[in-house]
Design a protein around this motif. Structure first.
Motif, PDB file in Angstrom:
ATOM      1  N   VAL A   6     -25.036 -19.437  -8.435  1.00  0.00           N
ATOM      2  CA  VAL A   6     -24.818 -20.869  -8.241  1.00  0.00           C
ATOM      3  C   VAL A   6     -24.246 -21.486  -9.508  1.00  0.00           C
ATOM      4  CG1 VAL A   6     -25.998 -23.054  -7.768  1.00  0.00           C
ATOM      5  CG2 VAL A   6     -26.677 -20.992  -6.551  1.00  0.00           C
ATOM      6  N   GLN A   7     -24.732 -21.036 -10.666  1.00  0.00           N
ATOM      7  CA  GLN A   7     -24.258 -21.577 -11.940  1.00  0.00           C
ATOM      8  C   GLN A   7     -22.758 -21.299 -12.124  1.00  0.00           C
ATOM      9  OE1 GLN A   7     -26.231 -19.983 -15.372  1.00  0.00           O
ATOM     10  NE2 GLN A   7     -25.505 -21.613 -16.697  1.00  0.00           N
ATOM     11  N   THR A   8     -22.306 -20.107 -11.782  1.00  0.00           N
ATOM     12  CA  THR A   8     -20.884 -19.780 -11.891  1.00  0.00           C
ATOM     13  C   THR A   8     -20.057 -20.653 -10.952  1.00  0.00           C
ATOM     14  OG1 THR A   8     -21.495 -17.501 -12.374  1.00  0.00           O
ATOM     15  CG2 THR A   8     -19.211 -17.896 -11.778  1.00  0.00           C
ATOM     16  N   LYS A   9     -20.559 -20.892  -9.758  1.00  0.00           N
ATOM     17  CA  LYS A   9     -19.839 -21.742  -8.809  1.00  0.00           C
ATOM     18  C   LYS A   9     -19.726 -23.170  -9.337  1.00  0.00           C
ATOM     19  CE  LYS A   9     -21.029 -19.023  -4.778  1.00  0.00           C
ATOM     20  NZ  LYS A   9     -21.851 -18.914  -3.585  1.00  0.00           N
ATOM     21  N   LYS A  10     -20.804 -23.674  -9.944  1.00  0.00           N
ATOM     22  CA  LYS A  10     -20.775 -25.020 -10.525  1.00  0.00           C
ATOM     23  C   LYS A  10     -19.770 -25.097 -11.661  1.00  0.00           C
ATOM     24  CE  LYS A  10     -25.468 -26.609  -9.593  1.00  0.00           C
ATOM     25  NZ  LYS A  10     -26.767 -26.929 -10.203  1.00  0.00           N
TER      26      LYS A  10
END
Length: 155
Positions: free
Chosen positions: A31-35
């Motif tokens: 999720v952090q990479t997507k953000k």
């Protein structure tokens, strides 16, 4: 060897050439990479924007865990990584929030889109509520009309 004294040009091409480009989300689907990939870098000059995009592209961008201190107002209000000024100070002084230079800001800070999204969401939810009320009212009215029709027919 390229470091020989007086040897300015290489006589051969690069030994290991990449056959495909690097993808920062190939193996890391968190999720952090997507953000990080979806983040819009606003309030910075062109050079700083390119630097931040390079960091994102090659997985070097590290988001802040807690707000940092602004160099102008000295409050812990800097929420973007690699920035030195908070949004209000950068807007007020019309400088780049990352380098602090008086350069042309590519994408200015926008507070309006957040408000418009909330207004649109509120409008949609209120519209849904009003539609439900109208449907309930229509059902009630139809039911009343049917009763009135039957009473008139009986008379």
């Amino acid at each position: 060897m390229s470091s020989q004294k007086g040897n300015v040009t290489r006589s051969r091409p690069q030994r290991h050439q990449n056959t495909f480009s690097f993808k920062n989300d190939k193996f890391d689907k968190s999720v952090q990479t997507k953000k990080i990939n979806a983040k819009l870098h606003d309030g910075v000059c062109q050079r700083c924007k390119e630097v931040l995009e390079w960091r994102v592209k090659y997985s070097k961008y590290k988001p802040l865990s807690k707000p940092k201190k602004c160099v102008k107002c000295l409050q812990k209000t800097v929420k973007d990584s690699y920035h030195i000024m908070c949004r209000p100070c950068a807007c007020e002084l019309e400088v780049c929030a990352k380098c602090g230079k008086r350069e042309d800001v590519v994408i200015p800070f926008n507070k309006e889109p957040e408000k418009t999204e909330n207004v649109e969401n509120n409008f949609c939810s209120s519209h849904r509520r009003s539609c439900r009320r109208n449907e309930e009212n229509d059902d009630d009215l139809d039911f009343d009309i049917d009763l009135d029709d039957t009473e008139e027919e009986d008379k």
